[in-house]
Design an enzyme around this catalytic site. Sequence first.
Site, PDB file in Angstrom:
ATOM      1  N   LYS A 127      44.727  44.554  46.273  1.00  8.83           N
ATOM      2  CA  LYS A 127      44.928  45.758  45.453  1.00  8.83           C
ATOM      3  C   LYS A 127      43.882  46.820  45.772  1.00  8.83           C
ATOM      4  O   LYS A 127      44.206  47.988  45.994  1.00  8.83           O
ATOM      5  CB  LYS A 127      44.831  45.401  43.963  1.00  8.83           C
ATOM      6  CG  LYS A 127      44.680  46.607  43.041  1.00  8.83           C
ATOM      7  CD  LYS A 127      44.564  46.220  41.589  1.00  8.83           C
ATOM      8  CE  LYS A 127      43.171  45.898  41.112  1.00  8.83           C
ATOM      9  NZ  LYS A 127      42.331  47.065  40.745  1.00  8.83           N
ATOM     10  N   ASN A 128      42.619  46.405  45.800  1.00 11.82           N
ATOM     11  CA  ASN A 128      41.560  47.406  45.953  1.00 11.82           C
ATOM     12  C   ASN A 128      41.428  47.916  47.383  1.00 11.82           C
ATOM     13  O   ASN A 128      40.732  48.906  47.626  1.00 11.82           O
ATOM     14  CB  ASN A 128      40.230  46.856  45.425  1.00 11.82           C
ATOM     15  CG  ASN A 128      40.261  46.722  43.906  1.00 11.82           C
ATOM     16  OD1 ASN A 128      41.160  47.259  43.256  1.00 11.82           O
ATOM     17  ND2 ASN A 128      39.314  46.002  43.342  1.00 11.82           N
TER      18      ASN A 128
ATOM     19  N   ARG B  56      42.331  54.715  36.865  1.00  9.79           N
ATOM     20  CA  ARG B  56      40.984  54.966  37.340  1.00  9.79           C
ATOM     21  C   ARG B  56      40.930  55.065  38.887  1.00  9.79           C
ATOM     22  O   ARG B  56      40.306  55.947  39.450  1.00  9.79           O
ATOM     23  CB  ARG B  56      40.127  53.817  36.790  1.00  9.79           C
ATOM     24  CG  ARG B  56      38.822  53.598  37.405  1.00  9.79           C
ATOM     25  CD  ARG B  56      37.758  54.483  36.859  1.00  9.79           C
ATOM     26  NE  ARG B  56      36.820  54.738  37.935  1.00  9.79           N
ATOM     27  CZ  ARG B  56      35.806  55.582  37.882  1.00  9.79           C
ATOM     28  NH1 ARG B  56      35.585  56.260  36.798  1.00  9.79           N
ATOM     29  NH2 ARG B  56      35.037  55.755  38.895  1.00  9.79           N
TER      30      ARG B  56
ATOM     31  N   CYS C 154      36.746  53.284  30.777  1.00 12.02           N
ATOM     32  CA  CYS C 154      37.667  52.226  30.412  1.00 12.02           C
ATOM     33  C   CYS C 154      36.877  51.131  29.741  1.00 12.02           C
ATOM     34  O   CYS C 154      35.678  51.258  29.536  1.00 12.02           O
ATOM     35  CB  CYS C 154      38.445  51.729  31.616  1.00 12.02           C
ATOM     36  SG  CYS C 154      37.436  50.830  32.774  1.00 12.02           S
TER      37      CYS C 154
ATOM     38  N   ARG D 201      32.176  54.435  33.540  1.00 12.47           N
ATOM     39  CA  ARG D 201      32.719  54.703  34.861  1.00 12.47           C
ATOM     40  C   ARG D 201      32.652  56.186  35.273  1.00 12.47           C
ATOM     41  O   ARG D 201      33.673  56.851  35.449  1.00 12.47           O
ATOM     42  CB  ARG D 201      34.148  54.139  34.969  1.00 12.47           C
ATOM     43  CG  ARG D 201      34.183  52.690  34.510  1.00 12.47           C
ATOM     44  CD  ARG D 201      35.377  51.953  34.939  1.00 12.47           C
ATOM     45  NE  ARG D 201      35.424  51.708  36.374  1.00 12.47           N
ATOM     46  CZ  ARG D 201      36.397  51.057  36.978  1.00 12.47           C
ATOM     47  NH1 ARG D 201      37.397  50.597  36.262  1.00 12.47           N
ATOM     48  NH2 ARG D 201      36.385  50.866  38.273  1.00 12.47           N
TER      49      ARG D 201
ATOM     50  N   LEU E   9      28.665  60.318  41.575  1.00 12.25           N
ATOM     51  CA  LEU E   9      28.333  60.067  42.982  1.00 12.25           C
ATOM     52  C   LEU E   9      29.444  60.573  43.914  1.00 12.25           C
ATOM     53  O   LEU E   9      29.172  61.067  45.008  1.00 12.25           O
ATOM     54  CB  LEU E   9      28.078  58.576  43.217  1.00 12.25           C
ATOM     55  CG  LEU E   9      26.877  57.980  42.461  1.00 12.25           C
ATOM     56  CD1 LEU E   9      26.867  56.464  42.564  1.00 12.25           C
ATOM     57  CD2 LEU E   9      25.566  58.557  43.009  1.00 12.25           C
TER      58      LEU E   9
ATOM     59  N   ASP F 169      34.175  41.463  39.875  1.00  5.51           N
ATOM     60  CA  ASP F 169      35.594  41.175  39.605  1.00  5.51           C
ATOM     61  C   ASP F 169      35.891  39.678  39.492  1.00  5.51           C
ATOM     62  O   ASP F 169      37.031  39.296  39.213  1.00  5.51           O
ATOM     63  CB  ASP F 169      36.484  41.805  40.691  1.00  5.51           C
ATOM     64  CG  ASP F 169      36.472  43.321  40.626  1.00  5.51           C
ATOM     65  OD1 ASP F 169      36.044  43.863  39.593  1.00  5.51           O
ATOM     66  OD2 ASP F 169      36.886  43.961  41.612  1.00  5.51           O
TER      67      ASP F 169
ATOM     68  N   ILE G  58      26.863  45.282  37.292  1.00  2.00           N
ATOM     69  CA  ILE G  58      27.628  46.421  37.832  1.00  2.00           C
ATOM     70  C   ILE G  58      28.209  47.284  36.702  1.00  2.00           C
ATOM     71  O   ILE G  58      28.049  48.498  36.709  1.00  2.00           O
ATOM     72  CB  ILE G  58      28.764  45.937  38.780  1.00  2.00           C
ATOM     73  CG1 ILE G  58      28.210  45.011  39.878  1.00  2.00           C
ATOM     74  CG2 ILE G  58      29.511  47.134  39.383  1.00  2.00           C
ATOM     75  CD1 ILE G  58      27.268  45.640  40.876  1.00  2.00           C
TER      76      ILE G  58
ATOM     77  N   ARG H 253      48.726  44.710  36.519  1.00  2.00           N
ATOM     78  CA  ARG H 253      48.107  45.772  37.319  1.00  2.00           C
ATOM     79  C   ARG H 253      47.566  45.222  38.627  1.00  2.00           C
ATOM     80  O   ARG H 253      47.531  45.939  39.629  1.00  2.00           O
ATOM     81  CB  ARG H 253      46.927  46.398  36.547  1.00  2.00           C
ATOM     82  CG  ARG H 253      47.305  47.315  35.417  1.00  2.00           C
ATOM     83  CD  ARG H 253      46.062  48.007  34.883  1.00  2.00           C
ATOM     84  NE  ARG H 253      45.171  48.305  36.001  1.00  2.00           N
ATOM     85  CZ  ARG H 253      43.850  48.105  36.008  1.00  2.00           C
ATOM     86  NH1 ARG H 253      43.256  47.609  34.951  1.00  2.00           N
ATOM     87  NH2 ARG H 253      43.128  48.394  37.064  1.00  2.00           N
TER      88      ARG H 253
HETATM   89  N1  EPU Z   1      29.013  54.571  39.463  1.00  2.00           N
HETATM   90  C1  EPU Z   1      28.262  55.655  39.124  1.00  2.00           C
HETATM   91  N2  EPU Z   1      28.683  56.891  39.537  1.00  2.00           N
HETATM   92  C2  EPU Z   1      29.799  57.052  40.288  1.00  2.00           C
HETATM   93  C3  EPU Z   1      30.564  55.929  40.635  1.00  2.00           C
HETATM   94  C4  EPU Z   1      30.142  54.684  40.211  1.00  2.00           C
HETATM   95  O1  EPU Z   1      27.247  55.529  38.447  1.00  2.00           O
HETATM   96  O2  EPU Z   1      30.099  58.194  40.641  1.00  2.00           O
HETATM   97  C5  EPU Z   1      28.585  53.238  39.035  1.00  2.00           C
HETATM   98  C6  EPU Z   1      29.617  52.523  38.168  1.00  2.00           C
HETATM   99  O3  EPU Z   1      29.528  52.934  36.824  1.00  2.00           O
HETATM  100  C7  EPU Z   1      29.255  51.079  38.384  1.00  2.00           C
HETATM  101  C8  EPU Z   1      28.825  51.054  39.852  1.00  2.00           C
HETATM  102  O4  EPU Z   1      28.484  52.405  40.169  1.00  2.00           O
HETATM  103  O5  EPU Z   1      28.141  50.763  37.591  1.00  2.00           O
HETATM  104  C9  EPU Z   1      29.839  50.543  40.823  1.00  2.00           C
HETATM  105  O6  EPU Z   1      31.102  51.154  40.597  1.00  2.00           O
HETATM  106  P1  EPU Z   1      32.078  51.514  41.774  1.00  2.00           P
HETATM  107  O7  EPU Z   1      32.136  52.979  41.933  1.00  2.00           O
HETATM  108  O8  EPU Z   1      31.731  50.698  42.987  1.00  2.00           O
HETATM  109  O9  EPU Z   1      33.475  51.019  41.189  1.00  2.00           O
HETATM  110  P2  EPU Z   1      34.880  51.629  41.602  1.00  2.00           P
HETATM  111  O10 EPU Z   1      34.822  52.031  43.008  1.00  2.00           O
HETATM  112  O11 EPU Z   1      35.313  52.611  40.602  1.00  2.00           O
HETATM  113  C10 EPU Z   1      35.968  49.427  42.514  1.00  2.00           C
HETATM  114  C11 EPU Z   1      37.114  48.548  42.143  1.00  2.00           C
HETATM  115  C12 EPU Z   1      36.763  47.768  40.883  1.00  2.00           C
HETATM  116  C13 EPU Z   1      35.490  46.965  41.141  1.00  2.00           C
HETATM  117  C14 EPU Z   1      34.361  47.893  41.587  1.00  2.00           C
HETATM  118  C15 EPU Z   1      33.076  47.184  41.954  1.00  2.00           C
HETATM  119  C16 EPU Z   1      39.064  49.724  42.943  1.00  2.00           C
HETATM  120  C17 EPU Z   1      40.328  50.417  42.618  1.00  2.00           C
HETATM  121  N3  EPU Z   1      38.315  49.332  41.911  1.00  2.00           N
HETATM  122  O12 EPU Z   1      35.811  50.350  41.440  1.00  2.00           O
HETATM  123  O13 EPU Z   1      37.834  46.881  40.659  1.00  2.00           O
HETATM  124  O14 EPU Z   1      35.101  46.273  39.981  1.00  2.00           O
HETATM  125  O15 EPU Z   1      34.794  48.662  42.736  1.00  2.00           O
HETATM  126  O16 EPU Z   1      33.299  46.266  42.953  1.00  2.00           O
HETATM  127  O17 EPU Z   1      38.755  49.505  44.100  1.00  2.00           O
HETATM  128  C18 EPU Z   1      39.206  45.435  39.408  1.00  2.00           C
HETATM  129  O18 EPU Z   1      39.884  45.271  40.435  1.00  2.00           O
HETATM  130  O19 EPU Z   1      39.359  44.735  38.371  1.00  2.00           O
HETATM  131  C19 EPU Z   1      38.199  46.487  39.385  1.00  2.00           C
HETATM  132  C20 EPU Z   1      37.690  46.976  38.258  1.00  2.00           C
END
Ligand code: EPU
Length: 420
Positions: A22-23, A91, A115, A120, A124, A306, A328, A398
């Site tokens: 998925k990701n 998201r 969420c 979230r 960045l 995850d 995280i 999902r």
């Molecule tokens: N963060 C910031 N600022 C940003 C972006 C992220 O502070 O601009 C923080 C977040 O709050 C968190 C950390 O950085 O503390 C890491 O978040 P990340 O941005 O890596 O998460 P994401 O890219 O939004 C993806 C996956 C998530 C998975 C995370 C971490 C997808 C669609 N989602 O989210 O997947 O948990 O990376 O590995 O790729 C899931 O599949 O259940 C899921 C939540």
Amino acid sequence: MDSFVIEGGTVLRGEVEVSGSKNAVLPIMAATLLTRETCVIHHVPDLSDVRFMCRILQSLGAVVTMEGGTLTVRAENITGTGDYDLIRKMRGSICILGPLVGRLRKASVSLPGGCVIGTRPIDLHLKGLSALGTAMRIEGGYVHAEAPGLRGTTVFMGGRSGPTVLGTANVVMASVLAEGVTVIESAACEPEVVDLCDFLNAMGARIHGAGSPTITVTGVPALAGVEHRVIPDRIEAGTFAVAAVASGGEVTLRGARPDHLGAVLEKLREAGARVERRNGALTVGAGSTLRPLELTTMPYSGFPTDMQAQFMALLCLANGTSIVTERIFESRFMHAAELLRLGADIGIEGPSAIIKGGRPLSGAEVMASDLRASAALVIAGMAAQGRTQVHRVYHLDRGYERMELKLSRLGARIERTQGE
Ligand code: EPU
């Protein structure tokens, strides 16, 4: 809303095919916006998040078809303004921002909300795109981005909790068509980022270093259509592995990539599980004892957030005290309260959960709160004595393809019930 009814106490045995990730597929779908030509993506899981992303691409003007795990996208003529309601609901859809800026130099995308697992933020993502020369304005719930002169530069993407997966994806996708060289420091190293970069390189991008903390992108004038097979879902594989061990059984994960599952398999071994590679397939089974663990979630190649909820369910069954620390996402412990309903003993202290395992679990009605929390409740329900009803399994749909079917084939007694 659908729920799962589980009769616990069954042992999982057999083989299960791991679906596409998925990701990995969500950002790859977004990357199809970078070319006017047709992209064909194989091994696409049939998930509600994927169907949602199809609708988002269609709302931008792309022609999208999905047939038996193969997705075809042609984004010949697209607009840079996404449907507000569609995008804000998922998201992961934030990853359309980078490709829209890259291709059109202009985009308006609604802000994804927080969420249940945390606030979230996307600071960045915005910082990375700004460094490339994108002017950003947040107004009326939208991010308005304009980048008349998109130029490569060096950008540091690390945040409070380490690198960002989708933030890295966004900056890579914006920079592939930028002028000059972009160096992304503290880039996310997740296999899903590598799969995206492989997809982009096949389209004609020039990306080096994916999978390491420094990614270098040399801009090219245009990208072409491509055919690609998505990597297997390491979190789905890990979830079935944990479910097998929790049930006292053994499952072979067909198509899994053990090299993507290092930290998860290591923790399973440490807990006493048997992990074997046989004839190119990965088999995970319960050992003679189940031991408690200490584990902390980290960016890849550390233990994935995850998989935290599923391990918490498993550790409820291990004799002794386990400590699970979430580094995280700040509030990713919603499953703990639901596991208590099944008879678990879990206390939360700041970012850590203290699990006193070994008490017998018994079936109860529980509520799924997010995708991985739901998986944890299903695992615990299968290990508990009696009947468990997991409400709101739309969260599971999902991210897990036909989970109840796959589990029934392994011997679980699990049924989907509609409504309520
Ligand atoms: N963060 C910031 N600022 C940003 C972006 C992220 O502070 O601009 C923080 C977040 O709050 C968190 C950390 O950085 O503390 C890491 O978040 P990340 O941005 O890596 O998460 P994401 O890219 O939004 C993806 C996956 C998530 C998975 C995370 C971490 C997808 C669609 N989602 O989210 O997947 O948990 O990376 O590995 O790729 C899931 O599949 O259940 C899921 C939540």
